[in-house]
Design an enzyme around this catalytic site. Structure first.
Site, mmCIF file in Angstrom:
data_model
loop_
_atom_site.group_PDB
_atom_site.id
_atom_site.type_symbol
_atom_site.label_atom_id
_atom_site.label_comp_id
_atom_site.label_asym_id
_atom_site.label_seq_id
_atom_site.Cartn_x
_atom_site.Cartn_y
_atom_site.Cartn_z
ATOM 1 N N CYS A 105 -20.386 1.925 7.151
ATOM 2 C CA CYS A 105 -19.690 1.266 8.250
ATOM 3 C C CYS A 105 -18.431 2.057 8.544
ATOM 4 C CB CYS A 105 -19.337 -0.160 7.845
ATOM 5 S SG CYS A 105 -18.158 -0.947 8.947
ATOM 6 N N CYS B 222 -20.045 -6.270 1.699
ATOM 7 C CA CYS B 222 -19.513 -4.954 2.049
ATOM 8 C C CYS B 222 -18.174 -4.784 1.347
ATOM 9 C CB CYS B 222 -19.330 -4.850 3.560
ATOM 10 S SG CYS B 222 -18.557 -3.296 4.083
ATOM 11 N N CYS C 49 0.836 -1.196 0.000
ATOM 12 C CA CYS C 49 0.000 0.000 0.000
ATOM 13 C C CYS C 49 0.874 1.251 0.000
ATOM 14 C CB CYS C 49 -0.900 -0.007 1.229
ATOM 15 S SG CYS C 49 -2.038 1.397 1.314
ATOM 16 N N CYS D 104 -0.585 -0.171 10.281
ATOM 17 C CA CYS D 104 -0.936 -1.153 9.255
ATOM 18 C C CYS D 104 0.259 -1.982 8.797
ATOM 19 C CB CYS D 104 -1.556 -0.433 8.063
ATOM 20 S SG CYS D 104 -2.105 -1.560 6.764
ATOM 21 N N CYS E 24 -16.975 -9.369 3.599
ATOM 22 C CA CYS E 24 -16.337 -8.063 3.503
ATOM 23 C C CYS E 24 -15.152 -8.158 2.551
ATOM 24 C CB CYS E 24 -15.874 -7.606 4.874
ATOM 25 S SG CYS E 24 -17.200 -7.636 6.093
ATOM 26 N N ARG F 4 -19.355 -4.015 16.206
ATOM 27 C CA ARG F 4 -18.627 -5.224 15.833
ATOM 28 C C ARG F 4 -17.258 -5.261 16.510
ATOM 29 N NH1 ARG F 4 -18.714 -4.636 10.896
ATOM 30 N NH2 ARG F 4 -20.496 -5.947 10.519
ATOM 31 N N CYS G 65 -0.059 4.636 7.015
ATOM 32 C CA CYS G 65 -0.777 4.432 8.275
ATOM 33 C C CYS G 65 0.100 3.617 9.239
ATOM 34 C CB CYS G 65 -2.094 3.721 8.030
ATOM 35 S SG CYS G 65 -3.150 4.535 6.789
#
Length: 407
Positions: free
Chosen positions: A202, A142, A65, A72, A109, A272, A69
């Site tokens: 979400c 999702c 990526c 991550c 998901c 969740r 972040c």
């Protein structure tokens, strides 16, 4: 305790607590913890009964990526030894999804690393959504693909997506300390785009990154204002090879207080438990079911989770039941007949995802899938506040591999 009686009354009326009340929940003592759980459990049962919704993650594209972040394992510059692969084909993703559905999951998901999808990526994911829905009747889907450009949420909705996940993760005031390649406002904008397109929104948070109680309350109140259908609560997994590898700030008791605070602030939303429950809640996972009405089944994006069989046994032993495909997740005033009632054609009212824990990766897990027992059986001498890096296992099975998934 007057505080808890007040919070229960407000939760049953969908009334927002004050910031002082939310902070007070986080400041309660271990001696009062079971009272806190019992009080928040009354609110949870009022809106969701004893149902637990199961969700299943499929990592469509792992690693590499360009975003930075800090939490991550897939970030720019990450040295974490995770799986790295490009886009799964629709049939590959559908096979992975089928494993989770066979294990009892109601929602799939679909997650992909990256800043956000190109239009070609949206085409790929749209093909995958259609394939999954053609092969699995009544499944909810999702998507969690990062920041959305104009029109992309609408295209995903047209392809059959029910929901879109994009987490706020932490408070606006501290966001720049966690990520520099995009802004908090970018995230808020994507959640609003998804909502405006008719997708069930979400959005959640990651706890354990060194934030203060005030930061946690700030982000949860911001989520309340955005009003997502689903609020995934991730607990940071300090992956070796990431900037937050040494941030072991959570205890099981702390995690329960955070979940209770989220339930009081968002009483009728799907709360969740997402990444990190096995690592940080450990043997207290069953208590967390009294606060949250949704969990992920099996593995996460780049880390292993508790065995699916153990999840199902835990739910049953704690006196809860798995939510069926035909059941509407959210209360009637919020669901509008959408989620679990696909004949209506409305957007699904419960998000899933990512809680999709994070498309970015706060997803830890335990590698004790072989025995099928509850994850996180600590050595006798271990203290609740000691780091447990031994419970973090990098995912080596399922999507992107030739090995069967954990579901």
């Amino acid at each position: 305790m007057d505080l808890l009686n007040t919070l229960v009354d407000k939760g049953l009326r969908r009334e927002t607590p004050t910031r002082a009340e939310a902070l007070a929940v986080l400041a309660t003592s271990d001696e009062d913890l079971l009272d806190v759980v019992a009080a928040a459990g009354k609110v949870r049962r009022h809106w969701f009964g004893r149902r637990v919704k199961l969700n299943y993650l499929v990592n469509l594209k792992s690693g590499l990526c360009p975003e930075d972040c800090s939490y991550c394992s897939q970030r720019l510059g990450s040295k974490a030894d995770i799986l790295k692969y490009t886009w799964l084909k629709p049939d590959e993703a559908s096979r992975a999804a089928a494993a989770g559905l066979a294990g009892g999951a109601k929602r799939v998901c679909l997650v992909a690393s990256g800043r956000g999808p190109t239009d070609r990526d949206v085409d790929r994911v749209s093909d995958t959504i259609r394939t999954i829905k053609e092969q699995n009747e009544d499944v909810e889907v999702c998507a969690c693909l990062g920041l959305l450009s104009d029109g992309q949420a609408e295209r995903l909705r047209e392809a059959g997506a029910d929901a879109y996940n994009h987490n706020l993760n932490t408070s606006e005031s501290t966001y720049g300390e966690i990520t520099t390649t995009h802004t908090y406002a970018d995230r808020v904008d994507t959640v609003r785009k998804a909502h405006a397109a008719g997708l069930s929104a979400c959005s959640g948070l990651i706890a354990g990154m060194g934030e203060t109680d005030e930061d946690l309350v700030d982000v949860v109140f911001s989520l309340r204002e955005l009003d997502p259908d689903s609020v995934p609560v991730n607990f940071l997994i300090p992956f070796e090879g990431t900037p937050l590898a040494k941030e072991w700030n959570l205890t099981p008791q702390r995690c329960l207080r955070i979940l209770a605070m989220v339930r009081f602030v968002c009483p009728d939303a799907e709360v969740r438990i997402a990444g990190g429950r096995e690592v940080h809640l450990r043997t207290m996972q069953p208590l967390a079911l009294h606060l949250a009405n949704s969990i992920f089944l099996g593995d996460y994006l780049t880390s292993e989770g508790q065995a699916g069989k153990a999840d199902l046994e835990m739910i049953a032993d704690a006196g809860f039941e798995v939510e069926g495909a035909g059941e509407v997740t959210l209360p009637e005033h919020r669901a509008g007949g959408g989620c679990g009632s696909h004949a209506s054609g409305g957007a699904c009212g419960s998000q899933g995802d990512t809680g999709c824990g994070s498309h970015e990766g706060a997803e830890g897990g335990c590698g004790s899938h072989e025995g099928g027992g509850v994850c996180g059986t600590a050595p006798a001498a271990a203290s609740a506040d000691e780091p447990r890096p031994d419970l973090v296992a990098v995912r080596r099975r399922g999507a992107g591999t030739d090995l069967a998934p954990n579901a």
